[in-house]
Design an enzyme around this catalytic site. Sequence first.
Site, PDB file in Angstrom:
ATOM      1  N   GLU A 242       0.869  -1.174   0.000  1.00  0.00           N
ATOM      2  CA  GLU A 242       0.000   0.000   0.000  1.00  0.00           C
ATOM      3  C   GLU A 242       0.908   1.227   0.000  1.00  0.00           C
ATOM      4  O   GLU A 242       1.921   1.254   0.705  1.00  0.00           O
ATOM      5  CB  GLU A 242      -0.907   0.014   1.236  1.00  0.00           C
ATOM      6  CG  GLU A 242      -1.748   1.259   1.384  1.00  0.00           C
ATOM      7  CD  GLU A 242      -2.611   1.232   2.658  1.00  0.00           C
ATOM      8  OE1 GLU A 242      -3.048   0.126   3.043  1.00  0.00           O
ATOM      9  OE2 GLU A 242      -2.819   2.299   3.260  1.00  0.00           O
ATOM     10  N   GLU A 247      -1.991  11.438   3.924  1.00  0.00           N
ATOM     11  CA  GLU A 247      -3.069  11.217   4.879  1.00  0.00           C
ATOM     12  C   GLU A 247      -2.984  12.291   5.955  1.00  0.00           C
ATOM     13  O   GLU A 247      -1.901  12.772   6.295  1.00  0.00           O
ATOM     14  CB  GLU A 247      -2.955   9.852   5.547  1.00  0.00           C
ATOM     15  CG  GLU A 247      -3.223   8.657   4.664  1.00  0.00           C
ATOM     16  CD  GLU A 247      -3.116   7.361   5.450  1.00  0.00           C
ATOM     17  OE1 GLU A 247      -4.168   6.812   5.823  1.00  0.00           O
ATOM     18  OE2 GLU A 247      -1.984   6.921   5.702  1.00  0.00           O
TER      19      GLU A 247
END
Length: 364
Positions: A242, A247
């Site tokens: 990933e 974020e």
Amino acid sequence: MKFFRTLSFLLIILLTAFCQPKPAAVPENSIAFAPDSLIYEQPGGELRFYVTASAPGIEVYSTEDWVVSIEPPYSALTEGNFTVKVKPNSTVRERTGKVVIKVGQTRKYLPIRQPGLDPAVVDIDTPEGYTLVWNDEFDYEGLPASAEWKYQTGDGGWGNHELQDYVAGSYNGVNIADVSDGTLKVWAKKIDGKVRSVRLNTRKSWTYGYIEASIKLPVGKGTWPAFWMMPSNFTGWPKDGEIDIMEEVGYHPNYCSATIHCTRYNNSGTSIEHAEKYIATGQTAFHIYGMEWTADYITFYQDRKAILTYRNTGGGHDVWPFYKAFYIILNLAWGGDWGGAQGVDESCLPTAMEVDWVRVFQKL
């Protein structure tokens, strides 16, 4: 004897007629059209085609979201001219699609095509040695372009005990993914007792490249916006990898993270796999979040300044599953193990992650 000769002759005629092969059945409806395809210029506009059919009632339509209109959409006659109008193509990608021509239960398909912009002349800041291969500038109106994006939907927590329900673009007529005034808004809105949001995935995937987006972050405790990538041929997490380009969580505003996940490094928080930097205006202004991904390293950037480099040390798939195609994800989660670690505050709703553009560059 004459009677029997006559009877025999009649029997021969009947048997001959019965045994003759029957002609092939004629189709209930047949359709012909000219020209055999429509090729538009990049600025868009109108083109005309002509249809003839063996029965009256010609219906013409298209599900392509770059087709503005078809006039007329229906003709009660057996022939006629039809005009198809399409939007300008402001991307570097060629568009291809079709117009459906229907008479009764018979359908024919008219191919349509429109070239994209020449990457060499597009006014986009391109990293040295790279070429623009895909982009969405969000310079249209409505839902995100269905030819480029698809949705993941549901409210099962997504492995992180998240609270939102991801919907397919809209909910009860309200756009939750809304393209307007040159940007994409990924909303979190409470409707019918549940926070509705969107998880958008690109239909295309890439192996290696320089990938970046211009984003303004949402405001509010409970928000968890992300710009990240997952493998197309996913079999298990974290073994398949990933890539989290950006974020942020609302209770820790303006601290933006970049992280990789794999079997060897997964949420351990080391400086090998994770970096976090403070951007004072992250929630009030657009900033560029990006990543350069090669066979040897992944470097993450904020406003084109490197904050983390993760290297391929030759440790195999457990350390470097990043040799396969990944697709881009834009989403706004609500709550969850990280986003809701200090609770949620619904007074901030509705709130949105706003995206000015997304671009993919590769070495060709």
